[in-house]
Design a protein around this motif. Sequence first.
Motif, PDB file in Angstrom:
ATOM      1  N   LYS A  21       0.824  -1.201   0.000  1.00  0.00           N
ATOM      2  CA  LYS A  21       0.000   0.000   0.000  1.00  0.00           C
ATOM      3  C   LYS A  21       0.862   1.256   0.000  1.00  0.00           C
ATOM      4  O   LYS A  21       0.553   2.239  -0.681  1.00  0.00           O
ATOM      5  N   ARG A  22       1.974   1.218   0.784  1.00  0.00           N
ATOM      6  CA  ARG A  22       2.801   2.428   0.868  1.00  0.00           C
ATOM      7  C   ARG A  22       3.449   2.775  -0.479  1.00  0.00           C
ATOM      8  O   ARG A  22       3.639   3.948  -0.802  1.00  0.00           O
ATOM      9  N   ASP A  23       3.778   1.747  -1.268  1.00  0.00           N
ATOM     10  CA  ASP A  23       4.328   2.020  -2.603  1.00  0.00           C
ATOM     11  C   ASP A  23       3.288   2.633  -3.514  1.00  0.00           C
ATOM     12  O   ASP A  23       3.579   3.540  -4.292  1.00  0.00           O
ATOM     13  N   GLN A  25       0.716   4.417  -2.526  1.00  0.00           N
ATOM     14  CA  GLN A  25       0.462   5.776  -2.052  1.00  0.00           C
ATOM     15  C   GLN A  25       1.597   6.725  -2.466  1.00  0.00           C
ATOM     16  O   GLN A  25       1.347   7.875  -2.837  1.00  0.00           O
ATOM     17  N   ARG A  26       2.839   6.235  -2.400  1.00  0.00           N
ATOM     18  CA  ARG A  26       3.979   7.068  -2.789  1.00  0.00           C
ATOM     19  C   ARG A  26       3.888   7.455  -4.271  1.00  0.00           C
ATOM     20  O   ARG A  26       4.096   8.609  -4.637  1.00  0.00           O
ATOM     21  N   TRP A  27       3.571   6.481  -5.096  1.00  0.00           N
ATOM     22  CA  TRP A  27       3.447   6.764  -6.533  1.00  0.00           C
ATOM     23  C   TRP A  27       2.320   7.746  -6.794  1.00  0.00           C
ATOM     24  O   TRP A  27       2.461   8.689  -7.581  1.00  0.00           O
ATOM     25  N   ASP A  29       1.114   9.979  -4.738  1.00  0.00           N
ATOM     26  CA  ASP A  29       1.513  11.306  -4.247  1.00  0.00           C
ATOM     27  C   ASP A  29       2.460  11.997  -5.233  1.00  0.00           C
ATOM     28  O   ASP A  29       2.360  13.210  -5.466  1.00  0.00           O
ATOM     29  N   GLU A  30       3.373  11.228  -5.813  1.00  0.00           N
ATOM     30  CA  GLU A  30       4.314  11.805  -6.778  1.00  0.00           C
ATOM     31  C   GLU A  30       3.586  12.353  -8.006  1.00  0.00           C
ATOM     32  O   GLU A  30       3.884  13.452  -8.484  1.00  0.00           O
ATOM     33  N   GLN A  31       2.635  11.583  -8.510  1.00  0.00           N
ATOM     34  CA  GLN A  31       1.894  12.017  -9.696  1.00  0.00           C
ATOM     35  C   GLN A  31       1.021  13.232  -9.386  1.00  0.00           C
ATOM     36  O   GLN A  31       0.935  14.170 -10.196  1.00  0.00           O
TER      37      GLN A  31
END
Length: 365
Positions: A21-23, A25-27, A29-31
Amino acid sequence: MWRARYRDENGKEHARHFKLKRDAQRWLDEQTAAIVTGQYADPVAGKITWTRWVELWRDRQTWADGTRDAATTACKSVPWGDRALKSIRPSDVQSWVRAEQRRGLKPSTIKTRLNYVSMAFRAAAADKRIATNPAEGVSAPRQRRAAAAMQLLTPEQVRAALDVAGIFRPFVAVCAFAGLRLGEAAGLRVRDVDFLRRTIRVEQQVQGSTIKEAKIVPPKYGQERTIPVPDELITILAAHLAEHGGSGDDLLFRNQLGRMWNRNSAGEEWRRIREAAGLGDVTLHDCRHSYASSLIASGCDVVTVQHALGHAQPSITLNTYAHLWPSAEDKTRAAAAEFARTVLDSADPARTEGTKAQVRSSAHR
């Protein structure tokens, strides 16, 4: 699996799957941050190859043929032609620059190629195909300073070239005494020379290196101009016309076969002349530099030199010839010297009379 999705500025949905899930969410957030900050690039659009992108970018430009050819050569010289645009990194660009340097290309040529490649990347970033320009910040090899690289012909060298130039003598003369570029001299018409007002009008140039490629186009930067020229040049051109004839729209200069000069044929003729005159490796364009130097030495300002040479901006003139203008130190010294001469010269008569009086007094004693 976790599925992250978002919609871009055009409402198109994009999604990816992650095990954590954290990966995801990170992606996501970046986009989202890229969209908010204006740095977003469509991942699908970035899959276009470099070669295909350059074709699209080049075809929508309003360039002259020479500029288009230079851009094409530069963009074809890179090793990533078949790669996706978004996969090219700054390290790839820097490696290409080093490879070009190892091939023995001149620093100025490498810099020009890097500029065109960077322009293509910059256009892709503006088109939202990539987030950033990977060529930004990449350094080109250091060039020689203009003061060191520029070769100026002495009056004796110009005379030596004219003495052995033969049919090419008037061509060399307009480069040396009017500052014309090779293509501008080749494109001169008879009517462009005003023998009464002693001016030359530059309205066109010959572009192309061979007979097949050569054609008449507007002058560089579109800088049409009228150049005041000396009586000596007018005399040379008048004698040329009296011998070879021509009028109106006829080209002023043609080679031995009656064809207009192009870059290759004029360059070959100049190489013959410089060898016969013992001029070393000076180029025909150095005659133009020598003309600019003569204007500056005579006290002409930047704008005057810019207009005479047909530069688009005064900054181009300064970047090329700044080292030829007197420095502030030179001007200060010259001004002080002029003031000193005025003061001391005005004092000389009194000093002379005083000296004479002393001599007479000594004689009487």
